[in-house]
Scaffold this motif. Structure first.
Motif, PDB file in Angstrom:
ATOM      1  N   ASP A  35      -0.602  10.714  -2.285  1.00  0.00           N
ATOM      2  CA  ASP A  35      -1.757   9.818  -2.219  1.00  0.00           C
ATOM      3  C   ASP A  35      -3.005  10.585  -1.771  1.00  0.00           C
ATOM      4  O   ASP A  35      -3.116  10.972  -0.606  1.00  0.00           O
ATOM      5  CB  ASP A  35      -1.475   8.680  -1.238  1.00  0.00           C
ATOM      6  N   PRO A  36      -3.954  10.822  -2.682  1.00  0.00           N
ATOM      7  CA  PRO A  36      -5.166  11.550  -2.305  1.00  0.00           C
ATOM      8  C   PRO A  36      -6.054  10.774  -1.338  1.00  0.00           C
ATOM      9  O   PRO A  36      -6.972  11.332  -0.752  1.00  0.00           O
ATOM     10  CB  PRO A  36      -5.877  11.772  -3.648  1.00  0.00           C
ATOM     11  N   PHE A  37      -5.775   9.471  -1.191  1.00  0.00           N
ATOM     12  CA  PHE A  37      -6.602   8.640  -0.310  1.00  0.00           C
ATOM     13  C   PHE A  37      -5.807   8.128   0.887  1.00  0.00           C
ATOM     14  O   PHE A  37      -6.104   7.068   1.438  1.00  0.00           O
ATOM     15  CB  PHE A  37      -7.178   7.462  -1.099  1.00  0.00           C
ATOM     16  N   ALA A  38      -4.781   8.893   1.271  1.00  0.00           N
ATOM     17  CA  ALA A  38      -3.888   8.446   2.340  1.00  0.00           C
ATOM     18  C   ALA A  38      -4.633   8.119   3.625  1.00  0.00           C
ATOM     19  O   ALA A  38      -4.291   7.166   4.319  1.00  0.00           O
ATOM     20  CB  ALA A  38      -2.833   9.518   2.613  1.00  0.00           C
ATOM     21  N   HIS A  39      -5.633   8.886   3.947  1.00  0.00           N
ATOM     22  CA  HIS A  39      -6.380   8.652   5.181  1.00  0.00           C
ATOM     23  C   HIS A  39      -7.807   8.186   4.898  1.00  0.00           C
ATOM     24  O   HIS A  39      -8.658   8.219   5.786  1.00  0.00           O
ATOM     25  CB  HIS A  39      -6.413   9.933   6.027  1.00  0.00           C
ATOM     26  N   ARG A  40      -8.063   7.801   3.635  1.00  0.00           N
ATOM     27  CA  ARG A  40      -9.426   7.417   3.246  1.00  0.00           C
ATOM     28  C   ARG A  40      -9.413   6.140   2.409  1.00  0.00           C
ATOM     29  O   ARG A  40      -9.657   6.181   1.194  1.00  0.00           O
ATOM     30  CB  ARG A  40     -10.096   8.550   2.470  1.00  0.00           C
TER      31      ARG A  40
END
Length: 310
Positions: free
Chosen positions: A185-190
């Motif tokens: 997930d490239p947006f795991a923390h975003r």
């Protein structure tokens, strides 16, 4: 994936949600079923045309666009009328990520829980819509989308639709699988970045849209010769596209007094399930509808036809 819960990053892996496989299979099945049952005649003509004709006060297809103001009004109204067309319905997939971007603590801030995610979605959407409108006017008839020609019996403009919506559909499926932890997930923390990217994908719907009223708007924009008009018209078209979904999102927040968003954001696995299911189902719908069903209409392959679709 990760959600922010009271300032704490919570990572959600594939093992966190034991039902992820069922969610994936259910999303795929729902997407295929929707592609089979979808009636473009009803959505485009019965709903779309009637909404546009009523709001404009005249036949939207046959009446010429008279001037800049009329063109910009037509842009928003035709976008609103095209809310539930097959080239826009996947916008509903943004509801889960928008709820996530609102955050748990933000539910106490009233409309801020609505304005923040919708605002970020709009940022991504407007960037793509404005750019395409500007460039589209400069390119004009060189774009396949404005072509009246055919290749192998298939309208050239629909070839562009197949490519664009196929790519966007695959992007939706990837983001859905990533939300469930099945893929990186490239947006795991975003979570906000996820909503901005989804907005950009929604703005990209215009690049493939074959909807007749949008085609009329595009030709008008090219005829003006002013790329700024094209950018403005395309932004208004996109804003019209998301207006109803944003209004429904607002209604849910108001009616539940923010509890719906709080309920979603309070559980990482629940957020992942809703986000993943919506993205996968609507991503699969786009791929199957545009790259399997549409070619079958022109003799390329086979796809089941409902009686009401002729």
């Amino acid at each position: 994936m990760a959600v922010t819960e009271r300032g704490r990053a919570v990572h959600l892996s594939a093992h966190t949600h034991p039902r992820s496989r069922g969610i994936v299979l259910g999303g795929v099945a729902a997407g295929v079923l929707l592609a089979v049952l979808w009636s473009y005649e009803f959505v485009d003509h019965v709903i779309g045309d009637n909404v546009a004709n009523t709001l404009l006060g005249h036949d939207a297809k046959s009446t010429a666009i008279g001037g800049t103001v009329a063109g910009l009004v037509f842009a928003f109204v035709s976008g609103l009328a095209g809310t539930f067309t097959a080239c826009n319905i996947a916008m509903a997939a943004a509801v889960g990520p928008m709820s996530q971007a609102g955050g748990v603590g933000a539910t106490r801030a009233g409309l801020r829980v609505l304005l923040r995610p919708v605002g970020w979605l709009t940022v991504g959407m407007v960037a793509v819509a404005a750019t395409y409108g500007f460039v589209g006017v400069l390119l004009g008839d060189r774009l396949p989308q404005l072509s009246t020609g055919t290749v192998g019996g298939l309208p050239v403009r629909l070839v562009q639709s197949m490519v664009v919506f196929g790519v966007i559909g695959l992007a939706f499926v990837y983001l859905g699988l990533a939300a469930l932890g099945t893929l990186p997930d490239p947006f795991a923390h975003r979570p906000v970045a996820r909503v901005v990217v989804l907005g950009a994908l929604v703005g990209g719907f215009l690049i493939g849209r074959p909807y007749p009223l949008f085609n009329k708007l595009f030709h008008w924009a090219v005829d003006t010769g002013n790329p700024l008009y094209g950018a403005g018209a395309f932004v208004l078209q996109s804003l019209g596209n998301i207006a109803i979904v944003a209004a429904l999102f607002a209604l849910v927040i108001v009616v539940t007094r923010g509890r719906f968003v709080q309920w979603l954001a309070a559980s990482p696995s629940r957020t992942a399930a809703v986000t993943g299911a919506l993205l996968i189902a609507l991503g699969v719908f786009m791929v199957v509808y545009w790259d399997v069903r549409l070619p079958a209409m022109f003799g390329y392959g086979w796809f089941p036809t409902m009686p009401y679709n002729g």
